[in-house]
Design a protein around this motif. Structure first.
Motif, PDB file in Angstrom:
ATOM      1  N   UNK A  81      43.279  28.616  34.268  1.00  0.00           N
ATOM      2  CA  UNK A  81      43.948  28.792  35.426  1.00  0.00           C
ATOM      3  C   UNK A  81      45.351  28.012  35.302  1.00  0.00           C
ATOM      4  N   UNK A  82      44.970  26.808  34.806  1.00  0.00           N
ATOM      5  CA  UNK A  82      46.257  25.871  34.985  1.00  0.00           C
ATOM      6  C   UNK A  82      47.251  26.305  34.145  1.00  0.00           C
ATOM      7  N   UNK A  83      47.067  26.945  32.908  1.00  0.00           N
ATOM      8  CA  UNK A  83      47.808  27.615  31.978  1.00  0.00           C
ATOM      9  C   UNK A  83      48.053  28.789  32.236  1.00  0.00           C
ATOM     10  N   UNK A  84      47.750  29.638  33.257  1.00  0.00           N
ATOM     11  CA  UNK A  84      47.816  30.989  34.003  1.00  0.00           C
ATOM     12  C   UNK A  84      47.419  31.969  32.932  1.00  0.00           C
ATOM     13  N   UNK A  85      46.295  31.733  32.290  1.00  0.00           N
ATOM     14  CA  UNK A  85      45.536  32.567  31.637  1.00  0.00           C
ATOM     15  C   UNK A  85      44.266  33.412  31.830  1.00  0.00           C
ATOM     16  N   UNK A  86      44.422  33.567  33.297  1.00  0.00           N
ATOM     17  CA  UNK A  86      43.199  34.390  33.689  1.00  0.00           C
ATOM     18  C   UNK A  86      44.083  35.610  34.201  1.00  0.00           C
ATOM     19  N   UNK A  87      43.950  36.741  33.699  1.00  0.00           N
ATOM     20  CA  UNK A  87      44.353  37.856  34.046  1.00  0.00           C
ATOM     21  C   UNK A  87      43.510  39.134  34.300  1.00  0.00           C
ATOM     22  N   UNK A  88      44.088  40.098  35.048  1.00  0.00           N
ATOM     23  CA  UNK A  88      43.329  41.377  35.557  1.00  0.00           C
ATOM     24  C   UNK A  88      43.244  42.450  34.438  1.00  0.00           C
ATOM     25  N   UNK A  89      42.270  42.688  33.897  1.00  0.00           N
ATOM     26  CA  UNK A  89      42.325  43.869  32.684  1.00  0.00           C
ATOM     27  C   UNK A  89      42.177  45.241  33.370  1.00  0.00           C
ATOM     28  N   UNK A  90      41.580  46.029  32.593  1.00  0.00           N
ATOM     29  CA  UNK A  90      41.366  47.288  33.129  1.00  0.00           C
ATOM     30  C   UNK A  90      40.293  47.389  34.228  1.00  0.00           C
ATOM     31  N   UNK A  91      40.808  48.139  35.216  1.00  0.00           N
ATOM     32  CA  UNK A  91      39.969  48.250  36.259  1.00  0.00           C
ATOM     33  C   UNK A  91      39.513  49.849  36.624  1.00  0.00           C
ATOM     34  N   UNK A  92      38.414  49.962  37.134  1.00  0.00           N
ATOM     35  CA  UNK A  92      37.935  51.239  37.517  1.00  0.00           C
ATOM     36  C   UNK A  92      37.916  51.672  38.912  1.00  0.00           C
ATOM     37  N   UNK A  93      39.102  51.340  39.659  1.00  0.00           N
ATOM     38  CA  UNK A  93      38.996  51.518  40.922  1.00  0.00           C
ATOM     39  C   UNK A  93      39.236  53.163  41.277  1.00  0.00           C
ATOM     40  N   UNK A  94      38.599  53.517  42.347  1.00  0.00           N
ATOM     41  CA  UNK A  94      38.304  54.680  42.833  1.00  0.00           C
ATOM     42  C   UNK A  94      39.664  55.407  43.306  1.00  0.00           C
ATOM     43  N   UNK A  95      39.946  56.617  42.852  1.00  0.00           N
ATOM     44  CA  UNK A  95      41.398  57.173  42.950  1.00  0.00           C
ATOM     45  C   UNK A  95      41.329  57.483  44.678  1.00  0.00           C
ATOM     46  N   UNK A  96      42.556  57.748  45.266  1.00  0.00           N
ATOM     47  CA  UNK A  96      42.729  58.052  46.663  1.00  0.00           C
ATOM     48  C   UNK A  96      42.171  59.406  46.799  1.00  0.00           C
ATOM     49  N   UNK A  97      41.965  60.172  45.914  1.00  0.00           N
ATOM     50  CA  UNK A  97      41.466  61.601  46.187  1.00  0.00           C
ATOM     51  C   UNK A  97      40.011  61.412  46.288  1.00  0.00           C
ATOM     52  N   UNK A  98      39.382  60.475  45.415  1.00  0.00           N
ATOM     53  CA  UNK A  98      38.027  60.271  45.763  1.00  0.00           C
ATOM     54  C   UNK A  98      37.533  59.454  46.917  1.00  0.00           C
TER      55      UNK A  98
END
Length: 317
Positions: A81-98
């Motif tokens: 976190x200090x070196x800003x090396x914690x990132x968000x990868x691919x997510x499986x968020x549900x679509x708005x339609x679902x």
């Protein structure tokens, strides 16, 4: 209220139950680290994996690890976190339609699973001496069962695991802040900060004036909680430094003073970004444009609550 606690469990049950809860939390966190390590879309795969895996190992096995090993893992955990090396990868968020289709299928019953968590917490708090963490875990387990009954086809166990990882990734390093702040109170007390505060306050507060002592105790709780982000951490230091020598020593009711001092601390919780789980994590989850929006809307409420709490402390002392 203690007479209502007709469900009594042993200390061993609470201790073993808490270990199981933290093992579950740790394994989910380790899963988040492994998933991100294998995620080619994550721009910081290694840093993200190091953070989540080291955090998970501390959560799951911290009770059995030597203190020095846990300390090293915490230092390793803090580096990405200090070196800003914690990132968000691919997510499986549900679509708005679902999401819309599920809402039309389930309707307002969607709130029942979330409600079960609160119900279990209150029920166990009133009627049992079981740990609040275990009670919340029971509520979450019931919520999962209800969601599976709503839609067994979509809500498979894998979905809950993926959603847990998704929300952990959204929160990122902020999720470790409550634990670190909780530890800070013990460190400050052990370092003698409470005694230093007692010396400073002793030069200001007239000896034996409990009312002035209560006001300084309450305001001190607010300020120290704003610094530490956690009222539970602040009250140990402030009670040693102000509460005990300037209020309780002169005969004030320790139950009333302790309870209301803690709620005064929560007034500080409403006003600080250090209380990340209350004021910053919701901003991240809701993707709010104004990072200070939550705090801005809570300051006036906190000020009113503080005045009321001080009034109660003086009246009921």
């Amino acid at each position: 209220m203690s007479n209502l606690k007709f469900i009594q469990v042993s200390d061993a049950f609470n201790a073993n139950g808490l270990n199981i809860v933290w093992i579950i939390v740790g394994l989910i966190t380790i899963y988040a680290g492994i998933k991100n390590l294998l995620d080619e879309e994550n721009p910081s795969r290694v840093g993200t994996a190091i953070f989540w895996c080291s955090f998970g190992v501390v959560c799951a096995f911290g009770s059995w690890l030597p203190a020095k090993v846990s300390g090293v893992l915490v230092i390793i955990m803090c580096l990405p976190p200090i070196f800003k090396k914690v990132k968000v990868g691919k997510t499986n968020a549900p679509t708005k339609e679902f999401s819309r289709a599920q809402y039309e299928k389930i309707g307002m019953k969607i709130f029942i699973p979330a409600f079960s968590v609160a119900v279990f917490s209150l029920a166990f708090a009133f009627f049992a001496n079981i740990s609040s963490m275990i009670a919340i875990t029971f509520g979450v387990a019931l919520a999962i069962v209800i969601l599976m009954l709503y839609s067994a086809k979509e809500n498979k166990p894998q979905v809950f695991l993926q959603d847990s990882e998704r929300f952990l990734s959204i929160m990122g390093p902020l999720c470790m802040l409550p634990q670190l702040l909780g530890c800070l109170g013990g460190v400050f007390t052990a370092a003698g900060v409470g005694d230093v505060i007692a010396d400073l306050v002793g030069k200001i507060v007239p000896k034996g004036n409990v009312t002035v002592g209560i006001i300084i105790f309450a305001v001190g709780m607010v300020l120290f909680t704003m610094i530490m982000g956690n009222a539970f951490a602040a009250i140990t230091v402030m009670t040693v430094g102000i509460g005990a020598p300037f209020v309780l020593e002169y005969g004030a009711n320790p139950v009333v003073i302790g309870m209301l001092a803690l709620t005064c601390g929560y007034c500080g919780t409403l006003c600080t970004p250090m209380a990340a789980n209350f004021n910053i994590v919701p901003v991240a989850i809701l993707n709010m444009k104004d990072r200070w929006g939550v705090i801005k809307n809570q300051v006036v409420v906190a000020a009113i609550m503080l005045v009321v709490q001080i009034g109660f402390m003086i009246a009921l002392k």
